[in-house]
Design a protein around this motif. Structure first.
Motif, PDB file in Angstrom:
ATOM      1  N   MET A 142       0.858  -1.194   0.000  1.00  0.00           N
ATOM      2  CA  MET A 142       0.000   0.000   0.000  1.00  0.00           C
ATOM      3  C   MET A 142       0.892   1.241   0.000  1.00  0.00           C
ATOM      4  N   GLU A 177      -2.208   4.329   2.970  1.00  0.00           N
ATOM      5  CA  GLU A 177      -2.125   3.739   4.299  1.00  0.00           C
ATOM      6  C   GLU A 177      -2.480   4.781   5.364  1.00  0.00           C
ATOM      7  N   SER A 235      -6.197   5.171   5.400  1.00  0.00           N
ATOM      8  CA  SER A 235      -6.887   4.057   6.066  1.00  0.00           C
ATOM      9  C   SER A 235      -6.726   4.173   7.582  1.00  0.00           C
ATOM     10  N   LEU A 236      -5.574   4.637   8.011  1.00  0.00           N
ATOM     11  CA  LEU A 236      -5.359   4.813   9.452  1.00  0.00           C
ATOM     12  C   LEU A 236      -6.239   5.940  10.014  1.00  0.00           C
ATOM     13  N   GLU A 291      -5.166  10.314  16.130  1.00  0.00           N
ATOM     14  CA  GLU A 291      -3.798   9.824  16.333  1.00  0.00           C
ATOM     15  C   GLU A 291      -2.829  10.998  16.202  1.00  0.00           C
ATOM     16  N   ASP A 292      -1.844  11.091  17.113  1.00  0.00           N
ATOM     17  CA  ASP A 292      -0.906  12.189  16.905  1.00  0.00           C
ATOM     18  C   ASP A 292       0.172  11.776  15.915  1.00  0.00           C
ATOM     19  N   ASP A 328       2.791   9.118  16.697  1.00  0.00           N
ATOM     20  CA  ASP A 328       2.282   7.745  16.736  1.00  0.00           C
ATOM     21  C   ASP A 328       1.962   7.215  15.341  1.00  0.00           C
ATOM     22  N   ARG A 372       5.227   6.146  13.806  1.00  0.00           N
ATOM     23  CA  ARG A 372       5.684   4.847  14.304  1.00  0.00           C
ATOM     24  C   ARG A 372       4.916   3.705  13.627  1.00  0.00           C
ATOM     25  N   GLN A 373       3.619   3.882  13.457  1.00  0.00           N
ATOM     26  CA  GLN A 373       2.817   2.794  12.886  1.00  0.00           C
ATOM     27  C   GLN A 373       3.061   2.592  11.409  1.00  0.00           C
ATOM     28  N   LEU A 374       3.450   3.670  10.718  1.00  0.00           N
ATOM     29  CA  LEU A 374       3.664   3.545   9.279  1.00  0.00           C
ATOM     30  C   LEU A 374       5.140   3.389   8.952  1.00  0.00           C
ATOM     31  N   ASP A 375       5.952   3.254   9.979  1.00  0.00           N
ATOM     32  CA  ASP A 375       7.369   3.044   9.789  1.00  0.00           C
ATOM     33  C   ASP A 375       8.006   4.195   9.011  1.00  0.00           C
ATOM     34  N   ARG A 421     -10.950 -12.108  27.205  1.00  0.00           N
ATOM     35  CA  ARG A 421      -9.875 -13.093  27.032  1.00  0.00           C
ATOM     36  C   ARG A 421      -9.154 -13.295  28.366  1.00  0.00           C
ATOM     37  N   SER A 423      -6.113 -13.052  30.784  1.00  0.00           N
ATOM     38  CA  SER A 423      -5.161 -11.934  30.760  1.00  0.00           C
ATOM     39  C   SER A 423      -3.778 -12.363  30.304  1.00  0.00           C
ATOM     40  N   VAL A 424      -3.412 -13.608  30.557  1.00  0.00           N
ATOM     41  CA  VAL A 424      -2.137 -14.113  30.050  1.00  0.00           C
ATOM     42  C   VAL A 424      -2.400 -15.514  29.496  1.00  0.00           C
ATOM     43  N   SER A 425      -1.991 -15.750  28.247  1.00  0.00           N
ATOM     44  CA  SER A 425      -2.230 -17.070  27.652  1.00  0.00           C
ATOM     45  C   SER A 425      -1.074 -17.425  26.728  1.00  0.00           C
TER      46      SER A 425
END
Lengths: 162, 381
Positions: free
Chosen positions: A1, A6, A9-10, A17-18, A21, A24-27, A157, A159-161
């Motif tokens: 994409m 991208e 879409s975000l 979103e700042d 952030d 960071r998410q889109l590298d 869910r 909490s730890v699995s």
């Protein structure tokens, strides 16, 4: 994409979103995100940022209606002209030309049902091109802009699995 | 003593996950990055298919191998990884991928057989090997090599003499992914030393950089590999318990013999959900993967900013940063001080020591808060 798609879409999931952030998410880096945002805003794809509000859970009076609009075109009046005339009213929240039994789907909001009816009968119905209006008042909103208003379930869910 | 567990069971320690689960359960303000399942629900279309099947009274057993319609859909689905299996004879639908792993071990291991398991490893493999009468052989992998399995590591661990290998990439707990070349090197080693492979590919659909390579598709491997996959991770269907095994017809026939006497058939309702998932939920799968990928990048860059060494995990929904010291103490103190639950890497074997398994199967806003808390914990520590 590609980066712009991208980013779109975000933003369509969370416009608050700042920039750091998002980067960071889109590298990528914050400067690039700023630049892409400015371009998306100036080129047209991003028209604004709004909260999705469940008015029924506030104590504000807020009424919405979906209005079906039939129109008759003539030599001087096309869909564009009619749309322009109607869209300028602040009470019109959205306006779409649609296929099917009627021509325009209009979402109208106001403080009361009377407010909305009055707007339709005084401002929309009398327009020469408009041949018929059918108003559907919204009784209950279950989902808006992709957000399910009834969906407030917590995380069940473990909490730890593994 | 009555009802005395046999030695295999008695000697298998309780999972280290359990302890952290109990610690985390004691508090109600915990943000958990310790969860090994998606935070999404199964796609709505799959859920409605399950509901409809129940309404229509479809509550009986299915064929031992699973509904043929489902096996056909699976055969078509796995072609994306160049896997070609005959739905009639080469696919077995199981109660979760977990059953498939257990079946493979019980079907193919002789008593005392050695099974190589790369570490850090998913916690069930080594106990599974022991329950089936085999001996697990740990093959350590390390952050220096992005937690990839290499023929050298296998040789060093003595795995040339192993009878089987359990291969799990994209990996739980590290998030590591093996590319085609790296997988081919392991395949050659297995062919050379006549090692069967149980390839647990449950996270295959959650591969973010490049494509997943299945070892079964490499030269000489199809006849010695059981591929295991399922619906839990990619379609967020963990609780519906549905997986599958694929392999040569004789091998699947043998596994089905164990399956038909022990399980009969996988849950019917889940099979209906799975048929629909494969038929119409590709978009949901892609959306979930896109969301996981965003979170993955976010988490990894946050750890880098904190100065914790975090190799670039490329699959599943885990990051595996180094915590610089005793991982168990780190995890316990982090839970105590900041209310963030993570799983210490040593739970996954000695090769995981000094690391933390961070699951990013948690909503973005909680993820942000959790990482902020980890950051302030790291700063004050």
């Amino acid at each position: 994409m590609d980066a712009k798609r991208e980013l779109l879409s975000l933003l369509s999931t969370d416009a608050r979103e700042d920039v750091d952030d998002i980067a960071r998410q889109l590298d990528t880096d914050p400067d690039t995100v700023e630049r892409l945002l400015t371009e998306l805003e100036s080129e047209g794809p991003v028209r604004g940022y709004q909260a999705v509000i469940d008015w029924d859970s506030t104590d504000t009076n807020h009424v919405a209606a979906h209005v079906e609009l039939n129109v008759e075109l003539d030599r001087d009046t096309g869909y564009e002209e009619i749309a322009d005339r109607i869209a300028r009213f602040p009470a019109v929240e959205s306006l779409r030309l649609v296929s099917g039994d009627y021509d325009f789907a209009v979402k109208v909001t106001g403080d009361s049902m009377q407010d909305v009816s009055q707007f339709i009968s005084e401002q929309v119905a009398p327009l020469p091109a408009v041949t018929q209006t059918v108003t559907h008042f919204v009784m209950e909103t279950y989902k808006e802009a992709g957000i399910d208003f009834g969906d407030r379930d917590g995380d069940d869910r473990l909490s730890v699995s593994p | 003593m009555t009802l005395k567990p046999n030695d295999r069971v008695a000697e298998t320690p309780e999972s280290g996950i359990r302890k952290f689960f109990e610690l985390a359960e004691e508090r109600d303000d915990v943000i958990s990055l310790g969860v090994g399942e998606p935070d999404f629900s199964a796609p709505w279309a799959a859920r409605t298919a399950a509901i409809d099947s129940l309404q229509a009274g479809k509550t009986s057993y299915t064929a031992n191998r699973g509904k043929l319609e489902l096996r056909e859909a699976i055969a078509e689905h796995v072609q994306r990884w160049d896997q070609e299996y005959d739905p009639e004879s080469e696919i077995l639908v199981t109660t979760g991928a977990s059953e498939a792993v257990d079946l493979a071990l019980r079907t193919f291991l002789e008593d005392g057989d050695t099974v190589a398991v790369h570490e850090p490893t998913y916690i069930s493999y080594e106990p599974g090997v022991r329950f089936a009468g085999g001996e697990p052989l740990a093959v350590p992998t390390s952050a220096d090599n992005d937690f990839l399995l290499t023929p050298e590591a296998m040789a060093d661990a003595g795995a040339a003499d192993a009878d089987a290998l359990i291969l799990c990439y994209p990996n739980n707990p590290t998030g590591a992914v093996m590319n085609a070349e790296e997988t081919a090197a392991v395949a050659e080693f297995c062919v050379e030393h006549d090692i069967d492979v149980i390839a647990d590919e449950i996270y295959a659909a959650l591969t973010y950089d490049g494509e997943h390579t299945s070892i079964a598709t490499l030269p000489g491997m199809r006849e010695r590999t059981i591929v295991i996959n399922g619906f839990s991770k990619a379609y967020a269907m963990t609780g519906l318990r549905l997986g599958y095994a694929m392999g040569p017809a004789d091998a699947i026939e043998a596994m089905n013999r164990v399956h038909q006497y022990t399980m009969l058939s996988a849950p019917t309702t889940a099979q209906y959900a799975a048929i629909e998932a494969l038929r119409s939920c590709e978009d949901s799968l892609r959306e979930m993967a896109t969301e996981f990928n965003r979170r993955r990048r976010f988490v990894i860059s946050r750890f880098e900013e904190m100065g914790l060494d975090c190799f670039t995990a490329k699959g599943a929904f885990y990051a595996f940063p180094a915590c610089g010291g005793d991982d168990e103490a780190f995890a316990e103190e982090l839970l105590e001080a900041e209310g963030v639950a993570v799983v210490p890497g040593s739970v996954f074997g000695p090769a995981g020591e000094g690391h933390l398994r961070i699951s990013y199967a948690t909503g973005m806003s909680e993820l942000k808060t959790a990482l902020q808390r980890i950051e302030s914990f790291v700063e004050t520590r």
